[in-house]
Design an enzyme around this catalytic site. Structure first.
Site, mmCIF file in Angstrom:
data_model
loop_
_atom_site.group_PDB
_atom_site.id
_atom_site.type_symbol
_atom_site.label_atom_id
_atom_site.label_comp_id
_atom_site.label_asym_id
_atom_site.label_seq_id
_atom_site.Cartn_x
_atom_site.Cartn_y
_atom_site.Cartn_z
ATOM 1 N N CYS A 7 -1.910 -2.264 -8.831
ATOM 2 C CA CYS A 7 -0.635 -2.549 -8.163
ATOM 3 C C CYS A 7 -0.853 -2.993 -6.709
ATOM 4 C CB CYS A 7 0.244 -1.301 -8.194
ATOM 5 S SG CYS A 7 1.971 -1.685 -7.838
ATOM 6 N N ASP A 43 4.389 9.580 -11.178
ATOM 7 C CA ASP A 43 3.755 9.490 -9.862
ATOM 8 C C ASP A 43 4.027 10.786 -9.098
ATOM 9 O OD1 ASP A 43 2.515 8.455 -7.604
ATOM 10 O OD2 ASP A 43 4.173 7.137 -7.048
HETATM 11 O O1 LIG Z 1 2.250 0.255 -3.610
HETATM 12 C C1 LIG Z 1 3.230 0.447 -2.859
HETATM 13 O O2 LIG Z 1 3.239 0.034 -1.684
HETATM 14 C C2 LIG Z 1 4.424 1.181 -3.359
HETATM 15 C C3 LIG Z 1 5.555 1.223 -2.555
HETATM 16 C C4 LIG Z 1 6.686 1.899 -2.971
HETATM 17 C C5 LIG Z 1 6.693 2.524 -4.187
HETATM 18 C C6 LIG Z 1 5.575 2.514 -5.001
HETATM 19 C C7 LIG Z 1 4.431 1.847 -4.601
HETATM 20 N N1 LIG Z 1 3.290 1.813 -5.389
HETATM 21 C C8 LIG Z 1 3.125 2.613 -6.546
HETATM 22 O O3 LIG Z 1 2.918 3.968 -6.185
HETATM 23 C C9 LIG Z 1 2.081 4.609 -7.128
HETATM 24 C C10 LIG Z 1 0.956 5.345 -6.458
HETATM 25 O O4 LIG Z 1 0.221 4.528 -5.596
HETATM 26 P P1 LIG Z 1 -1.209 4.991 -5.009
HETATM 27 O O5 LIG Z 1 -2.241 4.601 -6.039
HETATM 28 O O6 LIG Z 1 -1.156 6.466 -4.791
HETATM 29 O O7 LIG Z 1 -1.405 4.237 -3.746
HETATM 30 C C11 LIG Z 1 1.623 3.520 -8.091
HETATM 31 O O8 LIG Z 1 2.455 3.584 -9.240
HETATM 32 C C12 LIG Z 1 1.930 2.237 -7.370
HETATM 33 O O9 LIG Z 1 2.263 1.249 -8.324
#
Ligand SMILES: O=C(O)c1ccccc1N[C@@H]1O[C@H](COP(=O)(O)O)[C@@H](O)[C@H]1O
Length: 194
Positions: free
Chosen positions: A6, A120
């Site tokens: 992502c 998450d």
């Molecule tokens: O990636 C981002 O900036 C984000 C912003 C707002 C909501 C979700 C976001 N990303 C998603 O969050 C989870 C966890 O991310 P991390 O691997 O802990 O950095 C994941 O599902 C991202 O797709």
């Protein structure tokens, strides 16, 4: 386990992930995120990408109409609803979508037990913060429809085997700077997840 990378903001990072075997790429349409990109920039990337890779559009606090519009305009194939949306929003959505459970406690994980969902760790900034979820919360739970997210990285993803998650999703754990992927970390993450 399926893998989603992502926070893609460039064609180069997208192709690095695809060549390493990613099943899905995420594009963040939340303006407060350091990984935000405009629908126009996402469209430019997505139209050059090969088929058989899911292009996921991530939204926070958006309405059904704007989610559908952005997905249609950019060519995104799935919407990730990364906030606590009302039932009416899901009913109104025309775009295929995945719900996100932002888990504060173990019981939150059981909320959508019979459907595919992304789980998450709860955080005020909605996600992408590298916040790890308590893995023991998944003990004794059928994880075959769960995509795990939150604080994953190339090292800890290899410790999930026994849970049988459907997939994993990572953003900050494979970056070298906000919005810029580290190619080696992306490759290691996908290799270790497999
Ligand atoms: O990636 C981002 O900036 C984000 C912003 C707002 C909501 C979700 C976001 N990303 C998603 O969050 C989870 C966890 O991310 P991390 O691997 O802990 O950095 C994941 O599902 C991202 O797709």
């Amino acid at each position: 386990m399926r893998t989603k990378i992502c926070g893609i903001t460039s064609y180069e990072d997208a192709m690095t992930a695809i060549k390493a075997g990613a099943d899905a790429l995420g594009f963040v349409f939340y303006e407060k995120s350091p990984r935000y990109l405009t629908p126009s920039d996402a469209k430019t990337i997505i139209k050059k990408l090969p088929p058989f890779v899911e292009k996921v559009a991530l939204f926070v606090n958006a309405d059904a109409n704007s989610i559908d519009t952005v997905c249609q305009e950019t060519g995104a194939t799935l919407a990730q609803i990364h906030f606590d949306a009302e039932k009416t929003l899901y009913e109104a959505l025309k775009t295929p979508h995945i719900k996100v459970v932002r888990a504060k406690i173990k019981e939150d994980i059981l909320k959508y037990a019979d459907e595919y969902r992304l789980v998450d760790a709860y955080c005020e900034s909605y996600g992408g913060a590298g916040k790890r979820i308590n893995i023991e919360w998944f003990d004794g739970i059928d994880c075959s429809k769960i995509i795990l997210a939150g604080g994953l990285n190339p090292e800890n993803v290899s410790q999930l085997k026994e849970y049988g998650f459907y997939g994993v999703d990572v953003s900050s754990g494979v970056e070298k700077a906000h919005g810029i992927k580290d190619a080696q970390k992306v490759k290691d993450f996908i290799f270790n997840a497999h």
